[in-house]
Design a protein around this motif. Sequence first.
Motif, PDB file in Angstrom:
ATOM      1  N   UNK A   1       0.710  -1.441   0.531  1.00  0.00           N
ATOM      2  CA  UNK A   1       0.309   0.130  -0.300  1.00  0.00           C
ATOM      3  C   UNK A   1       0.998   1.382   0.479  1.00  0.00           C
ATOM      4  N   UNK A   2       0.519   2.168  -0.857  1.00  0.00           N
ATOM      5  CA  UNK A   2       1.512   3.462  -1.102  1.00  0.00           C
ATOM      6  C   UNK A   2       0.986   4.217   0.510  1.00  0.00           C
ATOM      7  N   UNK A   3       1.927   5.280   0.969  1.00  0.00           N
ATOM      8  CA  UNK A   3       2.142   5.606   1.792  1.00  0.00           C
ATOM      9  C   UNK A   3       1.651   7.144   1.583  1.00  0.00           C
ATOM     10  N   UNK A   4       0.206   7.285   2.582  1.00  0.00           N
ATOM     11  CA  UNK A   4      -0.208   8.651   2.445  1.00  0.00           C
ATOM     12  C   UNK A   4       0.261   9.520   3.450  1.00  0.00           C
ATOM     13  N   UNK A   5       0.470  10.117   3.545  1.00  0.00           N
ATOM     14  CA  UNK A   5       0.397  11.244   4.137  1.00  0.00           C
ATOM     15  C   UNK A   5      -0.695  12.399   4.582  1.00  0.00           C
ATOM     16  N   UNK A 104      -0.491  12.855 -15.831  1.00  0.00           N
ATOM     17  CA  UNK A 104      -0.552  11.545 -14.062  1.00  0.00           C
ATOM     18  C   UNK A 104      -0.702  12.879 -13.003  1.00  0.00           C
ATOM     19  N   UNK A 105       0.098  13.682 -13.645  1.00  0.00           N
ATOM     20  CA  UNK A 105      -0.090  15.111 -12.105  1.00  0.00           C
ATOM     21  C   UNK A 105      -1.743  16.067 -12.355  1.00  0.00           C
ATOM     22  N   UNK A 106      -2.530  15.511 -13.544  1.00  0.00           N
ATOM     23  CA  UNK A 106      -3.677  16.199 -13.643  1.00  0.00           C
ATOM     24  C   UNK A 106      -5.065  15.389 -13.260  1.00  0.00           C
ATOM     25  N   UNK A 114       0.616   9.328  -5.067  1.00  0.00           N
ATOM     26  CA  UNK A 114       1.705   8.151  -5.293  1.00  0.00           C
ATOM     27  C   UNK A 114       1.651   8.957  -7.078  1.00  0.00           C
ATOM     28  N   UNK A 115       2.607   9.226  -7.496  1.00  0.00           N
ATOM     29  CA  UNK A 115       2.742   8.838  -8.865  1.00  0.00           C
ATOM     30  C   UNK A 115       3.419   7.824  -9.662  1.00  0.00           C
ATOM     31  N   UNK A 116       3.326   8.175 -10.468  1.00  0.00           N
ATOM     32  CA  UNK A 116       4.687   6.621 -11.063  1.00  0.00           C
ATOM     33  C   UNK A 116       5.643   6.985 -11.329  1.00  0.00           C
ATOM     34  N   UNK A 117       7.001   6.533 -11.395  1.00  0.00           N
ATOM     35  CA  UNK A 117       8.221   7.226 -11.582  1.00  0.00           C
ATOM     36  C   UNK A 117       9.727   6.171 -11.588  1.00  0.00           C
ATOM     37  N   UNK A 118      10.001   5.750 -12.847  1.00  0.00           N
ATOM     38  CA  UNK A 118      10.108   4.528 -12.186  1.00  0.00           C
ATOM     39  C   UNK A 118      11.532   4.120 -12.091  1.00  0.00           C
ATOM     40  N   UNK A 119      11.981   3.573 -11.149  1.00  0.00           N
ATOM     41  CA  UNK A 119      13.767   3.736 -10.487  1.00  0.00           C
ATOM     42  C   UNK A 119      13.440   3.856  -9.645  1.00  0.00           C
ATOM     43  N   UNK A 120      12.442   4.340  -8.424  1.00  0.00           N
ATOM     44  CA  UNK A 120      11.576   4.748  -6.930  1.00  0.00           C
ATOM     45  C   UNK A 120      10.791   4.057  -6.588  1.00  0.00           C
ATOM     46  N   UNK A 121      11.227   3.576  -5.095  1.00  0.00           N
ATOM     47  CA  UNK A 121      10.380   2.608  -4.282  1.00  0.00           C
ATOM     48  C   UNK A 121       8.612   3.820  -3.633  1.00  0.00           C
ATOM     49  N   UNK A 122       9.325   4.579  -3.596  1.00  0.00           N
ATOM     50  CA  UNK A 122       8.340   6.481  -2.843  1.00  0.00           C
ATOM     51  C   UNK A 122       8.273   7.164  -3.418  1.00  0.00           C
ATOM     52  N   UNK A 123       6.903   8.318  -4.479  1.00  0.00           N
ATOM     53  CA  UNK A 123       6.960   9.275  -5.095  1.00  0.00           C
ATOM     54  C   UNK A 123       5.440   9.732  -4.571  1.00  0.00           C
ATOM     55  N   UNK A 124       5.919  11.275  -4.634  1.00  0.00           N
ATOM     56  CA  UNK A 124       4.219  11.767  -3.748  1.00  0.00           C
ATOM     57  C   UNK A 124       4.341  12.808  -4.160  1.00  0.00           C
ATOM     58  N   UNK A 125       3.362  13.975  -4.531  1.00  0.00           N
ATOM     59  CA  UNK A 125       3.351  14.951  -4.508  1.00  0.00           C
ATOM     60  C   UNK A 125       2.818  15.238  -3.649  1.00  0.00           C
ATOM     61  N   UNK A 126       3.297  16.745  -3.122  1.00  0.00           N
ATOM     62  CA  UNK A 126       3.203  17.285  -2.215  1.00  0.00           C
ATOM     63  C   UNK A 126       1.992  18.487  -2.607  1.00  0.00           C
ATOM     64  N   UNK A 127       0.787  18.531  -2.602  1.00  0.00           N
ATOM     65  CA  UNK A 127       0.130  19.779  -2.999  1.00  0.00           C
ATOM     66  C   UNK A 127       0.517  21.134  -2.034  1.00  0.00           C
TER      67      UNK A 127
END
Length: 586
Positions: A1-5, A104-106, A114-127
Amino acid sequence: MAYRPSQRSPSDVSGQKASRLPGDTAGTERHDPGPLAVLDPHGLLALSRTLFTCAEQSEIVRLAMRHVSALGSYNAEAGYLATGDGLSRVPGHDTGAPTVDDAGMEELGGADGSVVLPGRSWNWAFGLREAGGLLGYIVVSSHTGPDDEGHFLLSTLVGLTSAALSLAATRASQHDNTGELSRLRTERDTALLQLDTMRSELHLQKTVHETLDGVAARGGGEDAITQALYELTGLSALIEDRFGNLRSWAGPDRPDPHSVRSSTYQEEMLRRVAREAGPVRVEARLIALARPRGDLLGVLALEDPAATADEHTMFALDHAQRLLAQELLHMRELTEVELRLRRQLIDDLLAGTDETSAYARAEALGHDLRRPHYVVVVHWPGNAPDDSLTRAVEQVTATTAARPLITRRGDRVVLLTEARPKDDAVHTSLSHELGMSDGAIGVSTRCDSPDGVPRCYQEALRALEVRQNSRRRSGTTFFDDLGLYRILGPGNDLRELEGFVREWLGELIDYDAEHDTELVETLSRYFDCGGNYDDAAAALTVHRSTLRYRLQRIRDISDRDLADVDSRLNLQVATRVWKIILGGRR
């Protein structure tokens, strides 16, 4: 499950703690903070001043993105500003890594996610938000998700950036809204206050880490840990074993004597504390359990009758508990290694081993094998095979001058000890310790060198066997006291027979050799004639009075009472062995 702050402003995270060492903030333009630099471990205070004086929104986002890596093992992958047509990527920040999908951001619809980014385990878009809505995004990646401290720092950075963007937008629109500016200043002041609080907490936590890490580096034991904890908290610190016995105390008002609680209360208290994740208050104490690998090895506590302990105190106690757990685990491992080596040594000695090697191994274990020793064999009916008898024997014999070597052979415990047991003292103590008095103990004669240990072991076994086959089966039997029983058992050799003869006839044999008399022969003929004076005198071809004189000399020289039944029996057997088996050798 993705981490959602959770989405929260800087004012929502004032309760968070951080223990990260101050990070470098290279690459971020900021005003020189002067002496405040050492008080701003992550550079957020200096950055906030730069952000709030910057009028260009793209530059604000770029400044914030450049500062992300100063907060930990994070990368700022992209920045966006909200426009009337959607999201616009902020130019001028190229990481060289696979890019974020703008489409994907839109799809986030203005929410964090969470956003998709190859090669990274955790990717998060902070508003980046203000009261009116979304201002933009900062996309952050990491190989692992942030802990509470990391989330606090990232959230603080996002909050400062949002406030700076909002202020810049207000300036750009030339709306001189005094209330809005006041709100933004309040947010800024709140963020700065949070940074001051975080700085203070970091300083206190750093002090705890440095103090206790210094104790560990110096190899300090339990006393050093309690002393450091007392100095850090100002509260008396103590360590107890799991049974409530005091092991160490630092601070005033040490109880003398230390009262030990009932076993029922102690076990219930330990279960209660064990159910919690950290230190627990029990009456006037704060208690933490040292439980490395799940095994309870000790109890660390602070005396706090006035309930003055704060979060800093709890942090120090929890950190000291982890250090104590490591110390007690290390001590247990050393003890187990030493115990194994000691058992291997006595096992080899009982079987017969090289004398030079035995001396060297014993010296390495702190045991002086060159002193006289005794072999003691202990057997207690019905003792469990879980080493409870061994532990009881260790505890009972721990008061001796030198710690004995102890091993187990089947259902018996074997000791090699410098201290010869005093009568039934060991048996009495073991009976009290085990709650039953049916056991038996056999003790050998003195052993002066390692090569004599196997013989002494057989002597102790013989003494134990005689005791267990006697009318009174419990108690202690010494091989020295066996008399005739020493030579009646199987496995006795010529040396044992000679020893028995020397014990009972040695003084007479030596006297005959020195004075050319025949006292041993006289005694032998006297016994052969059933104690009849006339028959014995005739067999010896001496006068009756001469026989009486010789028998009196025998009593004087040997200090034996010929009228005593046991002495008479042993003397008669000794003369038979001397004459028949040893051939009358002197």
